[in-house]
Scaffold this active site. Structure first.
Site, mmCIF file in Angstrom:
data_model
loop_
_atom_site.group_PDB
_atom_site.id
_atom_site.type_symbol
_atom_site.label_atom_id
_atom_site.label_comp_id
_atom_site.label_asym_id
_atom_site.label_seq_id
_atom_site.Cartn_x
_atom_site.Cartn_y
_atom_site.Cartn_z
ATOM 1 N N LYS A 182 52.081 63.618 1.338
ATOM 2 C CA LYS A 182 52.077 65.072 1.553
ATOM 3 C C LYS A 182 50.636 65.580 1.638
ATOM 4 C CE LYS A 182 54.720 65.686 -2.142
ATOM 5 N NZ LYS A 182 54.970 64.256 -2.466
ATOM 6 N N THR A 183 49.817 65.166 0.661
ATOM 7 C CA THR A 183 48.414 65.602 0.658
ATOM 8 C C THR A 183 47.672 65.027 1.868
ATOM 9 O OG1 THR A 183 48.507 65.605 -1.743
ATOM 10 C CG2 THR A 183 46.308 65.675 -0.772
ATOM 11 N N ASP A 226 49.382 72.349 -3.491
ATOM 12 C CA ASP A 226 50.153 71.212 -3.981
ATOM 13 C C ASP A 226 51.049 71.714 -5.126
ATOM 14 O OD1 ASP A 226 50.928 68.612 -4.094
ATOM 15 O OD2 ASP A 226 49.106 67.844 -5.046
ATOM 16 N N THR A 234 57.562 68.193 -4.951
ATOM 17 C CA THR A 234 58.428 67.049 -5.210
ATOM 18 C C THR A 234 59.850 67.559 -5.474
ATOM 19 O OG1 THR A 234 57.661 67.241 -7.476
ATOM 20 C CG2 THR A 234 56.693 65.493 -6.165
ATOM 21 N N ARG A 268 51.034 55.159 -2.224
ATOM 22 C CA ARG A 268 50.107 55.250 -3.361
ATOM 23 C C ARG A 268 50.252 54.022 -4.256
ATOM 24 N NH1 ARG A 268 50.826 60.302 -6.138
ATOM 25 N NH2 ARG A 268 49.249 61.195 -4.777
HETATM 26 P P1 ADP Z 1 51.441 62.882 -2.121
HETATM 27 O O1 ADP Z 1 50.581 64.069 -1.813
HETATM 28 O O2 ADP Z 1 52.755 62.889 -1.376
HETATM 29 O O3 ADP Z 1 51.643 62.662 -3.598
HETATM 30 P P2 ADP Z 1 49.243 61.386 -1.000
HETATM 31 O O4 ADP Z 1 49.115 62.016 0.334
HETATM 32 O O5 ADP Z 1 48.233 61.770 -2.054
HETATM 33 O O6 ADP Z 1 50.715 61.566 -1.573
HETATM 34 O O7 ADP Z 1 49.229 59.800 -0.764
HETATM 35 C C1 ADP Z 1 48.756 58.884 -1.735
HETATM 36 C C2 ADP Z 1 47.935 57.817 -1.058
HETATM 37 O O8 ADP Z 1 48.784 57.016 -0.254
HETATM 38 C C3 ADP Z 1 46.867 58.375 -0.115
HETATM 39 O O9 ADP Z 1 45.638 58.519 -0.771
HETATM 40 C C4 ADP Z 1 46.769 57.345 0.965
HETATM 41 O O10 ADP Z 1 45.822 56.369 0.630
HETATM 42 C C5 ADP Z 1 48.143 56.701 0.969
HETATM 43 N N1 ADP Z 1 48.982 57.184 2.076
HETATM 44 C C6 ADP Z 1 49.905 58.161 2.004
HETATM 45 N N2 ADP Z 1 50.536 58.320 3.184
HETATM 46 C C7 ADP Z 1 49.987 57.414 4.019
HETATM 47 C C8 ADP Z 1 50.228 57.084 5.384
HETATM 48 N N3 ADP Z 1 51.167 57.704 6.106
HETATM 49 N N4 ADP Z 1 49.478 56.110 5.937
HETATM 50 C C9 ADP Z 1 48.545 55.464 5.202
HETATM 51 N N5 ADP Z 1 48.278 55.716 3.903
HETATM 52 C C10 ADP Z 1 48.992 56.686 3.316
#
Ligand code: ADP
Length: 392
Positions: free
Chosen positions: A106-107, A151, A200, A259
């Site tokens: 998402k981030t 977030d 989430t 992650r």
């Molecule tokens: P969320 O915000 O959903 O908790 P993040 O965007 O922070 O998740 O993702 C966590 C980590 O996973 C990121 O820092 C990145 O390294 C990896 N990641 C997430 N989505 C992808 C993707 N589509 N392709 C490659 N790496 C990804």
């Protein structure tokens, strides 16, 4: 008495047959941004203190352009179209809400989108937005067409949420200055911006807020092949050698979550550095993950404790999530947000009207004998009698 060194290079890992198809970390990455997504202006997004939340390695592994993202094809395609259209019309992108379990990107989406648009962005967190005054600086600082990423938007207070409605719809806020008879309202016009929310828990987002997002995108777990691709790319960034089988092994033990794939890769890299000359082979990956208590499905000790508690203490369920959470001393929110989604998705547990229940697959995975438990579907049984199922 001589102490055996805890860390020693082991011969066991030196001559691995799978080492033949190493991915060479010195190979140049050939991925480049397509023309359609190249930023129109040179303005680099400015960073906010909140952006500096990850370690340097986290930042290194996080894709910085959409083209570097793996998987989520359908979401990606829709976002790509929306970004393209916004750039073509020279208008701000519509507000977007991302939902899905933690660690799915998402981030990453929210920080890649402004780069594609060539605009600045700010990052806030719903948990810290307790009163309208907390969000005012973000709104008044927002540049024309920029992105405001919030977030954990479900944790924002109701008063902040209501304060946001006119900002999202008409790009204006109404501030009340003073109190009582001296109070007056100041109407501030904002520059058009895009709000990207991440949660989430979509269920906790009120309908009026949800409806103000033009796009709502759900991120799902990644396939093993997609995670293998992420692991191979990130091994390259970390300058560590890994072979195909090892990447696949780490991917299949990463609970469908990038992650976790990154965390597991970094641990296996450390293990390989300490024990195997820094080369990640299948055997090195298996031993490293086993040492962390991560099993073949990718479940960690906390996941297994959850399953074991339902199995042993509550005889397989059904049991309310609060009861399980209290028994294993974990916040119910953590169970619901972080532990359960993958277990439900993997059909190791099911949610029933009377609580969580372990499935036959879950029993087998935990080494229990399914014939000793009643894991038939609760919908087939009348909970109040032993007679045949009642439909209504
Ligand atoms: P969320 O915000 O959903 O908790 P993040 O965007 O922070 O998740 O993702 C966590 C980590 O996973 C990121 O820092 C990145 O390294 C990896 N990641 C997430 N989505 C992808 C993707 N589509 N392709 C490659 N790496 C990804």
């Amino acid at each position: 008495m001589n102490r055996v060194p805890i860390i020693s290079q082991s011969d066991e890992y030196q001559d691995d047959e799978h080492n033949s198809n190493n991915i060479n970390p010195s190979k140049k990455d050939s991925t480049t941004a397509p023309e359609s997504l190249a930023p129109t202006t040179a303005s680099e997004p400015f960073s906010t203190p909140l952006e500096k939340k990850g370690s340097e390695e986290d930042l290194l592994l996080r894709p910085t352009r959409m083209v570097d993202m793996v998987g989520q094809q359908e979401v990606y395609a829709r976002i790509e179209i929306a970004v393209h259209a916004a750039k073509k019309r020279g208008e701000p992108l519509g507000h977007i809400l991302f939902d899905g379990p933690p660690g799915l990107g998402k981030t990453t989406f929210a920080t890649c989108i402004p780069k594609e648009l060539g605009v600045s962005y700010q990052i806030g967190n719903g948990a810290t937005l307790r009163a309208p005054k907390d969000i005012v600086p973000y709104l008044t600082n927002a540049e024309e067409g920029s992105i405001l990423f919030i977030d954990e938007i479900h944790r924002m207070q109701k008063t902040v949420e209501e304060f946001l409605y006119p900002a999202m719809e008409d790009f204006r806020i109404d501030l009340t200055l003073g109190e009582g008879v001296n109070a007056r309202t100041l109407n501030i016009q904002l520059k058009p911006f895009t709000l990207i929310g991440a949660t989430t828990r979509t269920g906790l987002i009120s309908a009026p807020l949800r409806d103000r997002f033009q796009m709502r995108e759900h991120l799902d777990f990644y396939t093993i092949e997609e995670l293998s691709e992420i692991i191979r790319r990130n091994a390259h960034k970390l300058r560590v050698q890994i072979n195909e089988q090892a990447a696949f092994e780490i991917a299949s033990r990463s609970r469908g979550t990038p992650r976790l794939a990154n965390n597991r890769l970094r641990w296996v890299r450390d293990f390989a550095d300490a024990k195997a000359n820094g080369q990640i082979t299948l055997l090195v990956a298996q031993d490293a993950l086993e040492m962390q208590g991560i099993d073949t499905l990718g479940l960690d000790p906390q996941d297994r404790k959850y399953l074991d508690t339902i199995l042993r203490v509550f005889n397989g369920g059904p049991v309310g999530v609060e009861a399980v959470a209290h028994t294993i001393n974990i916040a119910p929110d953590t169970l619901v947000d972080e532990v359960e989604p993958f277990l439900l998705r993997s059909e190791l547990v099911i949610r029933t009207p009377r609580g969580r229940r372990i499935t036959t697959k879950g029993l087998v995975h935990m080494g229990a004998d399914p014939s000793k438990y009643d894991c038939s579907s609760p919908y087939n049984k009348d909970p109040y009698s032993d007679g045949p199922a009642r439909l209504f």
